[in-house]
Design a protein around this motif. Structure first.
Motif, PDB file in Angstrom:
ATOM      1  N   ASP A   1     -38.571  19.779  70.890  1.00 15.35           N
ATOM      2  CA  ASP A   1     -37.587  20.214  71.890  1.00 15.35           C
ATOM      3  C   ASP A   1     -36.149  19.947  71.470  1.00 15.35           C
ATOM      4  O   ASP A   1     -35.219  20.122  72.270  1.00 15.35           O
ATOM      5  N   VAL A   2     -35.916  19.544  70.203  1.00 13.08           N
ATOM      6  CA  VAL A   2     -34.537  19.353  69.738  1.00 13.08           C
ATOM      7  C   VAL A   2     -34.256  20.167  68.480  1.00 13.08           C
ATOM      8  O   VAL A   2     -33.330  19.866  67.737  1.00 13.08           O
ATOM      9  N   ILE A   3     -35.061  21.198  68.249  1.00 14.67           N
ATOM     10  CA  ILE A   3     -34.853  22.064  67.090  1.00 14.67           C
ATOM     11  C   ILE A   3     -34.776  23.518  67.532  1.00 14.67           C
ATOM     12  O   ILE A   3     -35.134  23.864  68.657  1.00 14.67           O
TER      13      ILE A   3
ATOM     14  N   ARG B   1     -20.630  15.371  72.060  1.00 17.63           N
ATOM     15  CA  ARG B   1     -21.854  16.131  72.281  1.00 17.63           C
ATOM     16  C   ARG B   1     -22.702  15.487  73.363  1.00 17.63           C
ATOM     17  O   ARG B   1     -22.834  14.267  73.430  1.00 17.63           O
ATOM     18  N   GLY B   2     -23.314  16.322  74.208  1.00 13.95           N
ATOM     19  CA  GLY B   2     -24.291  15.844  75.167  1.00 13.95           C
ATOM     20  C   GLY B   2     -25.675  15.833  74.555  1.00 13.95           C
ATOM     21  O   GLY B   2     -25.849  15.814  73.329  1.00 13.95           O
ATOM     22  N   ALA B   3     -26.690  15.857  75.397  1.00 13.25           N
ATOM     23  CA  ALA B   3     -28.073  15.918  74.909  1.00 13.25           C
ATOM     24  C   ALA B   3     -28.274  17.201  74.103  1.00 13.25           C
ATOM     25  O   ALA B   3     -27.670  18.240  74.399  1.00 13.25           O
ATOM     26  N   VAL B   4     -29.118  17.123  73.084  1.00 14.46           N
ATOM     27  CA  VAL B   4     -29.377  18.292  72.246  1.00 14.46           C
ATOM     28  C   VAL B   4     -30.014  19.392  73.092  1.00 14.46           C
ATOM     29  O   VAL B   4     -30.989  19.157  73.801  1.00 14.46           O
ATOM     30  N   ARG B   5     -29.451  20.588  73.009  1.00 12.28           N
ATOM     31  CA  ARG B   5     -29.966  21.728  73.766  1.00 12.28           C
ATOM     32  C   ARG B   5     -30.341  22.846  72.791  1.00 12.28           C
ATOM     33  O   ARG B   5     -29.438  23.446  72.164  1.00 12.28           O
ATOM     34  N   PRO B   6     -31.614  23.171  72.655  1.00 17.87           N
ATOM     35  CA  PRO B   6     -31.997  24.272  71.762  1.00 17.87           C
ATOM     36  C   PRO B   6     -31.317  25.590  72.104  1.00 17.87           C
ATOM     37  O   PRO B   6     -31.053  26.398  71.206  1.00 17.87           O
ATOM     38  N   SER B   7     -31.011  25.821  73.373  1.00 17.18           N
ATOM     39  CA  SER B   7     -30.338  27.072  73.734  1.00 17.18           C
ATOM     40  C   SER B   7     -28.950  27.153  73.090  1.00 17.18           C
ATOM     41  O   SER B   7     -28.529  28.235  72.650  1.00 17.18           O
TER      42      SER B   7
END
Length: 311
Positions: free
Chosen positions: A113-115, A256-262
């Motif tokens: 969920d982070v790629i 940067r916030g939480a990694v967002r794939p979008s």
């Protein structure tokens, strides 16, 4: 090949056991196991260096990790194993992403969920330097809720985060002034940015460019830009930094916030469409991580320094 069918494999990684300069970095072989159900295993092709990497290595970052540390926060590569709970990725997919630490390794275990996928036509060295720097720029720009017709000042505008932030802003119809050394002024003009020399006399040069101050400021360099912006008349709440302590200036610190794939998908799409350019200042093999950091830490780097591995 399912996760259960994947045997643990030895892989080289860049590790340090004490804080300090590039000399503390070591190439260490360690065993990397099969992915957990929600993970994939990525065979590294490229990994971007960022200033936060050497700040953590020096013990000078707000981020704290226990030693020993496997360095690196952003990467790109090819999936060679998937956990049984992963549905959106398959072996052979080219992917990129960001993790808290551990990207500088020939094999990277990472939650799916982070790629995001690397589009066709985007080189893996470019993707390897995109996830952390790109989303940092995206999130900082979004934090000021700017609109077409607004204007911004970006310091260190030719750097990894700065170059991306400038291009994102230009694509949204925002006027951009960027500070940089003279050697990067032509490149900044080529991406639609008005360059201005950093250093002593910055405020006078800014006033010569614009009668009124910009809408917002994104500081990626340090206090000099902040002081000039405040004296120019930019409200403190419109100044964002990720390069220095904001407290003495009463400004914002938005990274940067939480990694967002979008967001990763959107950034990769902009690269694929030719809207976003990520210059690669230098590539070094993974085993030459010390030399790569020495290059990055000299400053005046246009774009990204990247470690490479595999084929």
């Amino acid at each position: 090949m399912s996760a259960a069918a994947v045997a643990p494999e030895r892989a080289a990684a860049i590790v340090y056991e004490a804080f300090g300069g590039p000399e503390v970095l070591q190439v260490v072989e360690r065993e990397v196991g099969r992915p957990a159900p929600e993970q994939v295993r990525v065979r590294l092709r490229a990994a971007g260096l960022n200033p936060v990497d050497y700040k953590i290595r020096r013990g000078a970052s707000r981020y704290s990790f226990p030693l020993p540390i496997t360095a690196g926060r952003e990467f790109a590569g090819v999936i060679d194993a998937v956990g049984e709970a992963v549905e959106d990725f398959a072996i052979g997919d080219r992917v990129f992403g960001s993790i808290p630490q551990g990207a500088f390794s020939e094999l990277v275990l990472v939650c799916a969920d982070v790629i995001a996928r690397v589009p066709d036509g985007v080189p893996l060295p470019v993707a390897g330097g995109l996830a952390l720097a790109g989303q940092t720029a995206w999130d900082a720009l979004d934090s000021q809720h700017l609109r077409s017709g607004d204007s911004i000042l970006v310091s260190a505008a030719a750097g990894g985060v700065g170059g991306i932030l400038c291009q994102l802003a230009v694509a949204r119809g925002i006027e951009v002034i960027g500070t940089a050394g003279e050697g990067n002024h032509d490149w900044l003009r080529s991406i639609g940015v008005e360059p201005v020399l950093y250093g002593e006399g910055l405020l006078e040069r800014l006033r010569a460019l614009r009668e009124h101050p910009v809408t917002a400021v994104f500081d990626l360099h340090g206090p000099d830009t902040i002081r000039a912006a405040l004296e120019w008349g930019v409200p403190a709440e419109r100044i964002n930094t990720n390069a220095t302590d904001p407290t003495p200036f009463g400004i914002r610190a938005v990274g940067r916030g939480a990694v967002r794939p979008s967001t990763l998908d959107a950034l990769a799409g902009l690269v694929a469409d030719g809207i976003l350019r990520i210059p690669i200042a230098a590539e070094f093999p993974l085993a030459e991580a010390r030399a790569a950091f020495e290059r990055l830490e000299t400053g005046h780097v246009r774009g990204k320094v990247v470690l490479t591995a595999g084929r």
